[in-house]
Motif scaffolding. Structure first.
Motif, PDB file in Angstrom:
ATOM      1  N   THR A 151      -1.742  -3.176   0.239  1.00 36.43           N
ATOM      2  CA  THR A 151      -0.726  -4.167  -0.091  1.00 36.43           C
ATOM      3  C   THR A 151      -1.211  -4.998  -1.274  1.00 36.43           C
ATOM      4  N   THR A 152      -0.356  -5.903  -1.743  1.00 33.41           N
ATOM      5  CA  THR A 152      -0.720  -6.728  -2.890  1.00 33.41           C
ATOM      6  C   THR A 152      -1.958  -7.574  -2.602  1.00 33.41           C
ATOM      7  N   ASN A 153      -2.047  -8.106  -1.399  1.00 34.08           N
ATOM      8  CA  ASN A 153      -3.133  -9.029  -1.062  1.00 34.08           C
ATOM      9  C   ASN A 153      -4.254  -8.388  -0.250  1.00 34.08           C
ATOM     10  N   GLN A 224       5.278  -3.909  -0.200  1.00 37.16           N
ATOM     11  CA  GLN A 224       4.024  -4.109  -0.923  1.00 37.16           C
ATOM     12  C   GLN A 224       3.545  -5.556  -0.856  1.00 37.16           C
ATOM     13  N   ASP A 225       4.467  -6.520  -0.867  1.00 37.48           N
ATOM     14  CA  ASP A 225       4.096  -7.933  -0.826  1.00 37.48           C
ATOM     15  C   ASP A 225       3.939  -8.459   0.597  1.00 37.48           C
ATOM     16  N   SER A 226       4.083  -7.604   1.581  1.00 35.53           N
ATOM     17  CA  SER A 226       3.926  -7.958   3.005  1.00 35.53           C
ATOM     18  C   SER A 226       4.976  -8.950   3.491  1.00 35.53           C
ATOM     19  N   GLU A 227       6.074  -9.091   2.765  1.00 31.68           N
ATOM     20  CA  GLU A 227       7.114 -10.041   3.135  1.00 31.68           C
ATOM     21  C   GLU A 227       8.182  -9.417   4.037  1.00 31.68           C
ATOM     22  N   ASN A 276       9.212  -0.481  -4.125  1.00 30.94           N
ATOM     23  CA  ASN A 276       9.839  -1.391  -3.168  1.00 30.94           C
ATOM     24  C   ASN A 276      11.355  -1.464  -3.305  1.00 30.94           C
TER      25      ASN A 276
END
Length: 459
Positions: A151-153, A224-227, A276
């Motif tokens: 993921t992004t983070n 990808q941003d886990s949102e 995404n």
């Protein structure tokens, strides 16, 4: 012993609190049109704290000095820049894991040049650039069917939490398992392997009165941003936003007209595309036109569901039985179970099947050595520039690994298992291709043992 009891007491208290929050949230559904789903929040660990995947940080004082994970981490904390040396160091880490009585379950890519090595009870986050173990993660009891997504983070670890046997005591089941199904769990980590959050998809399904929870990790994914989280059952696909406590229906076979879904019977896997923008899916369709000659009269279907509410792309594949799909930048690769060979089957239909994630266009690449056998074992590279296939010797014994270009399907390298490696290994369970290092790493079960070994080659 007192410290262990104290840690267990804290864990039980936390489990009870999470369970009470769940009951409170679900019981309020009749009073509120937008119920709140209680996520399982965990504070990020400090650099000196070992993190348990069950969600409870362990203080440095409670870590035993002779802990094998700590010993392995201390032995491999040095800066190296040569990729070849880094791989040799990785192999040494794997040897140390075995020395401490642990079996390698698999290796997963977590982003950049970091890998997650899973053993019997722990996971080791390895940085290939620095050739060091960054962190050690305790795996939850009775967890199986692991899947990792960068993921992004950081990265997300998906797994299936099995229900304990009648003679077992698994504390985390009290709070996490709210139905008769095994729990599908997604645990989020930062880039250093510190636990950030954990979501139980069974709880999401319960709180929002979904017909049934996802039964395998491949029925779930994360953006990808886990949102945003995505989950499906046989009939429907949903999107869940944990920040706003909202869930929305993306697709339903029952609510659509048969012509709109090309005779689809159900979904069996979903994956968020690398941009995404869409959900790639694998499912099955009924053979309503007599296109196949197999007894089941059904076949695999792949496609895309755009997240902007535009029309989906659906590809019924009358001659295919697809096991799974995997996403790399720009491309979705299909791993076949087998192809239905019939009078209408062409050579291309038993080759490598790829779908472009931008428009859903299908690509067929012929395999160079054993088309049908190779197409059943396909692995995409991290950046999507290459893909690998496995060629069998006999009875699922591995003969060779072939590397192809994703641009034109041309073969780049064949790694033949010879000498002591000949006839020794079953098919690879995990295979990672690092594009920029031109490095292939894969784990293979030893044919005469229950253990696995890690092999690699450059191309």
């Amino acid at each position: 012993m007192k410290k262990e009891k104290h840690s267990m007491l804290l864990f039980n208290i936390a489990s009870i609190v999470s369970f009470l929050l769940l009951i409170t949230s679900c019981s309020s559904m009749t009073d509120s049109p937008e119920p709140h789903f209680p996520t399982i929040n965990h504070p990020a660990s400090s650099a000196s704290t070992k993190t348990k995947a069950t969600g409870q940080p362990v203080s440095p004082a409670s870590v035993q000095a002779e802990n094998p994970a700590q010993t392995i981490m201390q032995n491999h904390h040095q800066m190296l820049t040569d990729p070849a040396i880094a791989v040799n160091n990785l192999l040494q880490i794997l040897k140390d894991i075995k020395i401490h009585g642990k079996t390698t379950k698999g290796i997963f890519f977590t982003g950049d040049h970091t890998l997650l090595i899973l053993s019997d009870t722990e996971g080791y986050l390895v940085d290939l650039d620095e050739a060091q173990v960054v962190n050690a993660l305790s795996l939850p009891a009775s967890a199986v069917d692991f899947r990792v997504k960068p993921t992004t983070n950081g990265f997300a670890l998906f797994y299936l939490q099995m229900r304990p046997n009648s003679n077992e005591t698994v504390e985390m089941q009290t709070a996490e398992n709210t139905s008769a199904f095994p729990a599908v769990v997604c645990t989020l980590f930062d880039k250093k392997g510190h636990l950030e959050n954990s979501f139980n998809f069974n709880q999401i399904a319960d709180c929002y009165n979904l017909p049934s929870p996802p039964i395998y990790p491949m029925y779930t994914d994360i953006s990808q941003d886990s949102e945003s989280f995505f989950l499906c059952n046989m009939d429907s696909i949903w999107a869940f936003n944990p920040r706003q406590s909202e869930i929305s229906l993306l697709a339903s076979i029952q609510q659509a007209k048969p012509a709109e879904v090309s005779g689809m019977l159900g979904f069996s896997q979903i994956v968020v595309t690398s941009d995404n923008q869409s959900i790639a899916f694998l499912g099955s369709s009924a053979d309503i036109n007599g296109q196949t000659e197999n007894e089941n009269r059904s076949f695999s279907t792949i496609g895309l569901i755009p997240l902007n509410n535009t029309s989906p792309v659906i590809h019924p594949l009358p001659h295919f039985a697809i096991n799974s799909i995997m996403v790399s930048p720009g491309l979705i690769f299909s791993k076949l179970d087998f192809a239905h060979i019939s009078s209408g089957t062409t050579k291309s239909e038993t080759s490598i099947l790829i779908m472009k994630e931008q428009n859903g266009e299908l690509i067929h690449f012929p395999a160079a050595n054993a088309p049908l056998e190779e197409s059943t074992h396909v692995f995409s590279s991290v950046q999507g520039k290459f893909f690998a296939t496995l060629e069998p010797l006999e009875n699922n014994i591995l003969k060779a690994v072939h590397i192809y270009s994703s641009e034109d399907g041309s073969m780049i390298k064949s790694y033949i298992l010879e000498g002591e490696q000949y006839g020794k290994y079953h098919y690879a369970d995990n295979l990672i291709i690092l594009d920029d290092l031109r490095l292939c790493i894969f784990t293979c079960p030893i044919s005469s043992k229950s253990d696995q070994e890690v092999l690699y080659f450059r191309f």
